[in-house]
Design a protein around this motif. Structure first.
Motif, PDB file in Angstrom:
ATOM      1  N   ALA A  12       0.829  -1.202   0.000  1.00 21.83           N
ATOM      2  CA  ALA A  12       0.000   0.000   0.000  1.00 21.83           C
ATOM      3  C   ALA A  12       0.866   1.255   0.000  1.00 21.83           C
ATOM      4  O   ALA A  12       0.558   2.245  -0.681  1.00 21.83           O
ATOM      5  CB  ALA A  12      -0.934  -0.001   1.206  1.00 21.83           C
ATOM      6  N   ALA A  45       2.232   1.871  -3.473  1.00 26.30           N
ATOM      7  CA  ALA A  45       1.175   2.431  -4.316  1.00 26.30           C
ATOM      8  C   ALA A  45       0.922   3.892  -3.961  1.00 26.30           C
ATOM      9  O   ALA A  45       0.702   4.735  -4.838  1.00 26.30           O
ATOM     10  CB  ALA A  45      -0.108   1.616  -4.161  1.00 26.30           C
ATOM     11  N   GLY A  46       0.967   4.197  -2.657  1.00 23.98           N
ATOM     12  CA  GLY A  46       0.790   5.584  -2.238  1.00 23.98           C
ATOM     13  C   GLY A  46       1.909   6.484  -2.728  1.00 23.98           C
ATOM     14  O   GLY A  46       1.673   7.626  -3.134  1.00 23.98           O
ATOM     15  N   CYS A 100       1.246   7.234  -6.409  1.00 18.74           N
ATOM     16  CA  CYS A 100       0.165   8.208  -6.593  1.00 18.74           C
ATOM     17  C   CYS A 100       0.584   9.601  -6.137  1.00 18.74           C
ATOM     18  O   CYS A 100       0.238  10.606  -6.773  1.00 18.74           O
ATOM     19  CB  CYS A 100      -1.082   7.756  -5.822  1.00 18.74           C
ATOM     20  N   ARG A 119      -0.385   6.975   9.612  1.00 21.18           N
ATOM     21  CA  ARG A 119      -1.546   6.765   8.744  1.00 21.18           C
ATOM     22  C   ARG A 119      -2.564   7.895   8.818  1.00 21.18           C
ATOM     23  O   ARG A 119      -3.071   8.314   7.783  1.00 21.18           O
ATOM     24  CB  ARG A 119      -2.178   5.399   9.032  1.00 21.18           C
ATOM     25  N   CYS A 122      -1.097  10.521   6.665  1.00 15.80           N
ATOM     26  CA  CYS A 122      -1.217  10.171   5.240  1.00 15.80           C
ATOM     27  C   CYS A 122      -2.629  10.457   4.729  1.00 15.80           C
ATOM     28  O   CYS A 122      -2.806  11.056   3.661  1.00 15.80           O
ATOM     29  CB  CYS A 122      -0.894   8.695   5.018  1.00 15.80           C
ATOM     30  N   ASN A 129       3.991   8.701   4.635  1.00 10.60           N
ATOM     31  CA  ASN A 129       3.880   7.456   3.879  1.00 10.60           C
ATOM     32  C   ASN A 129       5.207   6.699   3.891  1.00 10.60           C
ATOM     33  O   ASN A 129       5.246   5.479   4.110  1.00 10.60           O
ATOM     34  CB  ASN A 129       3.458   7.766   2.441  1.00 10.60           C
ATOM     35  N   VAL A 175      -6.961   7.934  -4.528  1.00 12.45           N
ATOM     36  CA  VAL A 175      -6.382   6.583  -4.459  1.00 12.45           C
ATOM     37  C   VAL A 175      -5.292   6.542  -3.388  1.00 12.45           C
ATOM     38  O   VAL A 175      -5.181   5.568  -2.633  1.00 12.45           O
ATOM     39  CB  VAL A 175      -5.821   6.162  -5.830  1.00 12.45           C
ATOM     40  N   ALA A 176      -4.477   7.608  -3.302  1.00 12.99           N
ATOM     41  CA  ALA A 176      -3.463   7.678  -2.244  1.00 12.99           C
ATOM     42  C   ALA A 176      -4.120   7.644  -0.869  1.00 12.99           C
ATOM     43  O   ALA A 176      -3.619   6.995   0.057  1.00 12.99           O
ATOM     44  CB  ALA A 176      -2.626   8.944  -2.410  1.00 12.99           C
ATOM     45  N   THR A 182      -5.008   4.092  -0.011  1.00 11.70           N
ATOM     46  CA  THR A 182      -3.871   3.287   0.459  1.00 11.70           C
ATOM     47  C   THR A 182      -3.574   3.556   1.928  1.00 11.70           C
ATOM     48  O   THR A 182      -3.112   2.668   2.650  1.00 11.70           O
ATOM     49  CB  THR A 182      -2.606   3.565  -0.375  1.00 11.70           C
ATOM     50  N   LEU A 193      -5.966   1.507   4.340  1.00 12.00           N
ATOM     51  CA  LEU A 193      -5.898   0.047   4.400  1.00 12.00           C
ATOM     52  C   LEU A 193      -5.322  -0.413   5.738  1.00 12.00           C
ATOM     53  O   LEU A 193      -4.598   0.336   6.400  1.00 12.00           O
ATOM     54  CB  LEU A 193      -5.030  -0.474   3.245  1.00 12.00           C
ATOM     55  N   SER A 232       1.638  -5.598   8.253  1.00  4.67           N
ATOM     56  CA  SER A 232       2.390  -6.185   7.152  1.00  4.67           C
ATOM     57  C   SER A 232       2.952  -7.518   7.596  1.00  4.67           C
ATOM     58  O   SER A 232       3.237  -7.734   8.768  1.00  4.67           O
ATOM     59  CB  SER A 232       3.539  -5.267   6.719  1.00  4.67           C
TER      60      SER A 232
END
Length: 478
Positions: free
Chosen positions: A277, A280-281, A284, A339, A342, A384, A447-448, A451, A454, A458
């Motif tokens: 995630a 991906a962040g 983006c 988070r 973010c 992030n 979208v960021a 992520t 989520l 991990s």
């Protein structure tokens, strides 16, 4: 330059020793973004000097970007094995020598080849930057340190066009590269005395050459396809072949890394939800950051403003980024973790992009929206990065740091391509193209935000791993 050496005792015992190390890394972060943003300004000079078309000259930038992205993960893996400080200093040496070669280039092919060598050094720098920052400071200060690094990058991004225009106008394009030489030499000396030795390393063994080739192949051909869409003028069948080859390489990489004895990318770490995630962040976030760098000058110059006026408006973006990255730890509630920051940053960026789609496309409103967009990204990006590195074993920090920078590079390319495509397909209605591009940037920011929402756990966060390091006795912090 052949082995890692300890810092002098006076530096190591100084209460600001961690921030000395961060400052040394910030020099590389600043130079990397400055060099990336300044090169496009010399295209007209290169066309005149080498009597070459723009399609040929643009490979001075494209070859650099392709090489950096292709080598980042491999350079990170090498640093985790051989030592991050060692690879970082050697990267600066390669970057500095190649910069001198670029300045002395006698032909366009020689310049492109020198840029490839320069990119090898840049990959060694960038793959280590996040890892060196995180492993140099206490875990509770990692986010602030990464914010300082992000601010240095944004400063290089902002200063590049201004300084580059001045240097080219006064001394010629060759000095754009030669100016890197004294800065690089000073950075090597500073890194030698300010950066700590590596505390934790991965076990040795055969280097995953097949994994590196597959990863480099997938990144290169996919980036070429993206660049082709954004204006290389290649036929559609070539783009389709590149996309197919990139997908095949990515699939081959995924299958190979699952059964390799010593994989380049450990699926147990990178495959975890938090790391995937976060990557991906990062993609983006940089898509949203670099899209306006193409969009704003095109829109404002087409509206009759000068390039310098457009550049002044655009500077609100990196300025907002730098201010937020540097002040977030002081202004936001201490109870906010990575988070929440973010999520807040991504939502601020999405709101700014949405406001820009309905606001008048004039300097005042556009600068305000860009400043807010930069502030959101300045909050999102360091948090992030910190969220990813907090669940990664210290022995793999450079490898994952390289993947973060690879995701950034892909996001940069996608941002440029998406904006260019939006403007190209709506050439008869520039206002419509601008609105579509801004809406696309807002969607990427959402979208960021997704992520960041989520679940944070991990597979890297297993017993034996703590935030930013590993259970057990660490090596010497020297």
């Amino acid at each position: 330059m052949l082995s890692e050496r300890a810092r002098p005792a006076r530096v190591r015992k100084h209460r600001h020793a961690p921030w000395f190390a961060v400052a040394a890394v910030c020099v590389g972060a600043f130079m990397g973004q400055l060099d990336a943003s300044v090169v496009t300004l010399i295209f007209p000079s290169l066309q005149r000097g080498f009597h070459a078309p723009l399609a040929a000259v643009q490979w001075v930038a494209l070859a650099y970007l392709l090489t950096v992205i292709a080598l980042l993960a491999g350079a990170g893996r090498l640093a985790d094995v051989a030592g991050r400080k060692l690879v970082y200093l050697q990267g600066f040496a390669v970057f500095t020598a190649a910069s001198a070669a670029c300045g002395f280039a006698s032909s366009l092919p020689v310049l492109v080849g020198s840029r490839v060598a320069q990119a090898v050094g840049a990959a060694m720098l960038q793959a280590n930057s996040v890892a060196l920052v995180v492993t140099s400071v206490p875990p509770r200060r990692a986010r602030a340190a990464l914010g300082a690094q992000a601010a240095a990058q944004s400063l290089g991004l902002a200063v590049g066009p201004l300084a580059g225009g001045l240097v080219v106008g006064l001394a010629g394009w060759r000095w754009v590269f030669w100016i890197n030489v004294p800065v690089g030499l000073a950075a090597i000396v500073a890194g030698r005395y300010l950066l700590p030795r590596t505390r934790a390393r991965v076990r040795g063994g055969a280097f995953d050459v097949i994994g590196l080739v597959l990863l480099a192949g997938a990144a290169t051909v996919l980036l070429l396809a993206v660049s082709a869409v954004s204006g290389l003028g290649w036929p559609s069948w070539v783009i389709a072949v590149l996309l197919a080859a990139g997908a095949a390489s990515a699939l081959g990489l995924w299958r190979w890394e699952r059964r390799a004895a010593v994989p380049l990318i450990d699926a147990a770490v990178v495959g975890g939800g938090a790391v995937a995630a976060g990557l991906a962040g990062a993609l983006c976030g940089y898509l949203v950051l670099f899209g306006p760098l193409v969009l704003v000058p095109q829109v404002l110059v087409a509206a009759g403003l000068s390039e310098s006026h457009a550049g002044a408006v655009l500077s609100a973006l990196p300025a907002g980024f730098a201010v937020a990255a540097l002040t977030a730890d002081h202004l936001l509630p201490r109870r906010w973790g990575n988070r929440p920051r973010c999520l807040a940053g991504a939502l601020i960026a999405a709101t700014a992009a949405g406001a820009a789609t309905i606001a008048p496309v004039t300097p005042g409103p556009l600068a305000a929206c860009l400043g807010l967009l930069g502030a959101g990204l300045g909050l999102f990006v360091p948090a992030n990065n910190a969220a990813v590195m907090a669940v990664v074993p210290a022995r793999m920090s450079a490898t994952v740091g390289g993947l973060i920078n690879m995701a950034r590079g892909m996001g940069t390319a996608l941002g440029i391509a998406a904006v260019t495509l939006a403007l190209f397909t709506t050439a008869r209605s520039p206002t419509t193209g601008t609105r579509i591009a801004l809406a696309g940037l807002g969607f990427a920011a959402l979208v960021a935000a997704l992520t960041a929402a989520l679940p944070p756990r991990s597979r890297a966060s297993q017993p034996g791993t703590v935030a930013g390091g590993e259970r057990g006795r660490p090596g010497p912090l020297a």
